[in-house]
Design a protein around this motif. Structure first.
Motif, PDB file in Angstrom:
ATOM      1  N   PRO A 261       7.473   6.772  -9.026  1.00 30.19           N
ATOM      2  CA  PRO A 261       8.177   5.486  -8.893  1.00 30.19           C
ATOM      3  C   PRO A 261       7.264   4.313  -8.547  1.00 30.19           C
ATOM      4  N   HIS A 262       6.032   4.588  -8.141  1.00 25.55           N
ATOM      5  CA  HIS A 262       5.127   3.521  -7.705  1.00 25.55           C
ATOM      6  C   HIS A 262       4.063   3.187  -8.745  1.00 25.55           C
ATOM      7  N   LEU A 263       4.057   3.892  -9.856  1.00 26.76           N
ATOM      8  CA  LEU A 263       2.965   3.720 -10.812  1.00 26.76           C
ATOM      9  C   LEU A 263       2.985   2.361 -11.501  1.00 26.76           C
ATOM     10  N   HIS A 264       4.115   1.654 -11.434  1.00 28.01           N
ATOM     11  CA  HIS A 264       4.141   0.326 -12.057  1.00 28.01           C
ATOM     12  C   HIS A 264       3.276  -0.672 -11.289  1.00 28.01           C
ATOM     13  N   HIS A 265       2.836  -0.287 -10.088  1.00 31.69           N
ATOM     14  CA  HIS A 265       1.923  -1.141  -9.320  1.00 31.69           C
ATOM     15  C   HIS A 265       0.458  -0.888  -9.680  1.00 31.69           C
ATOM     16  N   MET A 266       0.217   0.006 -10.615  1.00 29.44           N
ATOM     17  CA  MET A 266      -1.157   0.399 -10.929  1.00 29.44           C
ATOM     18  C   MET A 266      -1.968  -0.785 -11.456  1.00 29.44           C
ATOM     19  N   LYS A 267      -3.189  -0.879 -10.965  1.00 29.11           N
ATOM     20  CA  LYS A 267      -4.115  -1.914 -11.424  1.00 29.11           C
ATOM     21  C   LYS A 267      -5.174  -1.262 -12.308  1.00 29.11           C
ATOM     22  N   ILE A 268      -5.419  -1.871 -13.451  1.00 27.99           N
ATOM     23  CA  ILE A 268      -6.436  -1.359 -14.373  1.00 27.99           C
ATOM     24  C   ILE A 268      -7.374  -2.499 -14.746  1.00 27.99           C
ATOM     25  N   ASP A 269      -8.646  -2.294 -14.520  1.00 31.44           N
ATOM     26  CA  ASP A 269      -9.670  -3.263 -14.916  1.00 31.44           C
ATOM     27  C   ASP A 269     -10.487  -2.683 -16.063  1.00 31.44           C
TER      28      ASP A 269
ATOM     29  N   VAL B  32      -2.427  11.410 -13.832  1.00 29.04           N
ATOM     30  CA  VAL B  32      -1.341  10.968 -12.947  1.00 29.04           C
ATOM     31  C   VAL B  32      -1.889  10.586 -11.576  1.00 29.04           C
ATOM     32  N   LEU B  33      -2.771  11.409 -11.040  1.00 34.11           N
ATOM     33  CA  LEU B  33      -3.317  11.144  -9.707  1.00 34.11           C
ATOM     34  C   LEU B  33      -4.237   9.925  -9.707  1.00 34.11           C
ATOM     35  N   THR B  34      -4.975   9.727 -10.794  1.00 35.91           N
ATOM     36  CA  THR B  34      -5.811   8.526 -10.883  1.00 35.91           C
ATOM     37  C   THR B  34      -4.944   7.277 -10.944  1.00 35.91           C
ATOM     38  N   ALA B  35      -3.852   7.363 -11.691  1.00 36.01           N
ATOM     39  CA  ALA B  35      -2.915   6.239 -11.730  1.00 36.01           C
ATOM     40  C   ALA B  35      -2.314   5.990 -10.352  1.00 36.01           C
ATOM     41  N   ALA B  36      -1.966   7.069  -9.648  1.00 37.04           N
ATOM     42  CA  ALA B  36      -1.402   6.932  -8.302  1.00 37.04           C
ATOM     43  C   ALA B  36      -2.406   6.291  -7.352  1.00 37.04           C
ATOM     44  N   MET B  37      -3.662   6.667  -7.484  1.00 40.29           N
ATOM     45  CA  MET B  37      -4.704   6.079  -6.636  1.00 40.29           C
ATOM     46  C   MET B  37      -4.824   4.580  -6.890  1.00 40.29           C
ATOM     47  N   ASN B  38      -4.797   4.191  -8.150  1.00 39.65           N
ATOM     48  CA  ASN B  38      -4.934   2.774  -8.490  1.00 39.65           C
ATOM     49  C   ASN B  38      -3.660   1.983  -8.235  1.00 39.65           C
ATOM     50  N   ALA B  39      -2.566   2.675  -7.935  1.00 42.17           N
ATOM     51  CA  ALA B  39      -1.322   1.986  -7.588  1.00 42.17           C
ATOM     52  C   ALA B  39      -1.243   1.660  -6.104  1.00 42.17           C
ATOM     53  N   LEU B  40      -2.103   2.274  -5.304  1.00 41.66           N
ATOM     54  CA  LEU B  40      -2.112   1.981  -3.871  1.00 41.66           C
ATOM     55  C   LEU B  40      -2.696   0.594  -3.612  1.00 41.66           C
ATOM     56  N   PRO B  41      -2.221  -0.086  -2.587  1.00 46.52           N
ATOM     57  CA  PRO B  41      -2.845  -1.366  -2.213  1.00 46.52           C
ATOM     58  C   PRO B  41      -4.301  -1.148  -1.801  1.00 46.52           C
ATOM     59  N   ASP B  42      -5.127  -2.140  -2.038  1.00 48.66           N
ATOM     60  CA  ASP B  42      -6.541  -2.010  -1.684  1.00 48.66           C
ATOM     61  C   ASP B  42      -6.731  -1.757  -0.191  1.00 48.66           C
ATOM     62  N   SER B  43      -5.785  -2.220   0.619  1.00 47.41           N
ATOM     63  CA  SER B  43      -5.893  -2.016   2.067  1.00 47.41           C
ATOM     64  C   SER B  43      -5.801  -0.544   2.444  1.00 47.41           C
ATOM     65  N   LYS B  44      -5.224   0.277   1.562  1.00 50.01           N
ATOM     66  CA  LYS B  44      -5.135   1.714   1.812  1.00 50.01           C
ATOM     67  C   LYS B  44      -6.404   2.449   1.381  1.00 50.01           C
ATOM     68  N   LEU B  45      -7.222   1.769   0.581  1.00 54.34           N
ATOM     69  CA  LEU B  45      -8.413   2.405   0.023  1.00 54.34           C
ATOM     70  C   LEU B  45      -9.713   1.820   0.563  1.00 54.34           C
ATOM     71  N   ILE B  46      -9.630   0.623   1.144  1.00 49.93           N
ATOM     72  CA  ILE B  46     -10.810  -0.044   1.697  1.00 49.93           C
ATOM     73  C   ILE B  46     -10.431  -0.599   3.063  1.00 49.93           C
ATOM     74  N   ASP B  47     -11.221  -0.298   4.088  1.00 50.65           N
ATOM     75  CA  ASP B  47     -10.877  -0.794   5.419  1.00 50.65           C
ATOM     76  C   ASP B  47     -11.314  -2.252   5.583  1.00 50.65           C
ATOM     77  N   VAL B  48     -11.030  -2.812   6.745  1.00 51.59           N
ATOM     78  CA  VAL B  48     -11.289  -4.234   6.980  1.00 51.59           C
ATOM     79  C   VAL B  48     -12.779  -4.557   6.964  1.00 51.59           C
ATOM     80  N   GLU B  49     -13.612  -3.554   7.199  1.00 50.98           N
ATOM     81  CA  GLU B  49     -15.057  -3.770   7.190  1.00 50.98           C
ATOM     82  C   GLU B  49     -15.669  -3.548   5.811  1.00 50.98           C
ATOM     83  N   GLY B  50     -14.820  -3.244   4.831  1.00 47.91           N
ATOM     84  CA  GLY B  50     -15.308  -3.063   3.471  1.00 47.91           C
ATOM     85  C   GLY B  50     -15.748  -1.657   3.139  1.00 47.91           C
ATOM     86  N   HIS B  51     -15.481  -0.707   4.037  1.00 46.11           N
ATOM     87  CA  HIS B  51     -15.853   0.685   3.784  1.00 46.11           C
ATOM     88  C   HIS B  51     -14.778   1.362   2.937  1.00 46.11           C
TER      89      HIS B  51
END
Length: 310
Positions: A171-179, A243-262
């Protein structure tokens, strides 16, 4: 005087060999997903898609190799007919590949489980890795079939958990970002950077060669056994990786990168997906199952190291 046989008993059925293959090829997503995002951010979906195409082509080639060389050896056996020197080089490279696979998978297994810290100035996960590789190697003294049964259970549980993550993410895959991997299409340097990022992700191919080194202990006919072992695993890996790659790219960047850029999840992206799409309890259970799958990859690598010597 009785002669000592040089042939290993054929005792692996497809339902033993398939999970062992999954224990190597299927584990690639446990670290490749995080690495893909680290190296290419939201272009990772295109990279994984391209890798899956190559994976299907390589899988088709290994169906032929298993059929042509039922006594094992894989790439080593096929290269031997053209050049013995090339075969030796290929065999040594396979040994190096299996050694790296065993060590990296085992270390990552304990990272998934959450083992860390130091004891007497030595990292605990490194000590656990050394002990685990020794124990798994010792268990293989009793033959591959017993370990194949364990691999079957681990593979089935892993597939179920992975499918649950995939279903919850749909249900969240429509948020997926693709560059697009190449930021400046008319820049040669940009194309070079995209190629380097792709080579980092192509690590996902590692593991498919494991099946060709098991043919020497597969029950006859090897053609049928290897086909039944390869095709279901290949289908699962290709579909769920996308599917899992799409799910990963559908997460907000804040879930994948912390405030310090790690970057988060470089070593345990599946835990992050399980946590965000299903829940903390499921993520905790999944961490142990994924760790067990990585240990299964160690078992597969050890079996192949032994097999290639025959």
């Amino acid at each position: 005087m009785a002669e000592i046989g040089s042939n290993r008993p054929r005792e692996l059925h497809w339902y033993h060999a398939g999970p062992m293959l999954f224990g190597d090829l299927g584990t690639s997503r446990l670290y490749v997903l995080g690495l893909a995002f680290y190296f290419s951010r939201h272009a990772s979906f295109i990279h994984i898609f391209c890798v899956n195409i190559i994976l299907m082509l390589v899988g088709a080639c290994y169906l032929i190799i298993c059929r042509k060389y039922p006594d094992g050896g894989g790439v080593y056996s096929s290269a031997k007919h053209s050049s013995r020197a090339l075969a030796v080089i290929g065999g040594l490279m396979l040994c190096a590949d299996y050694t790296v696979t065993a060590s990296m998978s085992c270390l990552d297994a304990f990272r998934y489980i959450g083992i860390g810290g130091e004891l007497w100035g030595v990292r605990i996960d490194l000590m656990c890795t050394l002990v685990a590789i020794g124990l798994i190697g010792g268990l293989n003294w009793f033959g591959p079939r017993g370990m194949g049964r364990i691999a079957l259970v681990i593979a089935l549980v892993t597939v179920v958990l992975t499918m649950i993550i995939g279903i919850f993410s749909l249900p969240h895959l429509h948020h997926m970002k693709i560059d697009f991997p190449v930021r400046e299409r008319y820049s040669l340097a940009a194309w070079g950077d995209a190629w380097v990022a792709f080579t980092e992700v192509v690590l996902a191919l590692s593991g498919i060669e494991a099946i060709a080194n098991m043919t020497g202990v597969m029950v006859l006919t090897v053609r049928q056994t290897s086909r039944l072992a390869i095709l279901p695993v290949l289908f699962e890996v290709v579909v769920l990786n996308l599917v899992l790659t799409a799910a990963m790219n559908a997460l907000p960047d804040s879930k994948l990168i912390d405030v310090e850029g790690h970057y988060l999840g470089t070593d345990d992206m599946m835990n992050i997906l399980a946590l965000n799409y299903v829940g903390p309890t499921f993520s905790l259970i999944g961490s142990f199952v994924f760790g067990a799958l990585l240990l299964s990859a160690v078992n597969t690598a050890i079996i192949d190291l032994v097999a290639i010597q025959y």
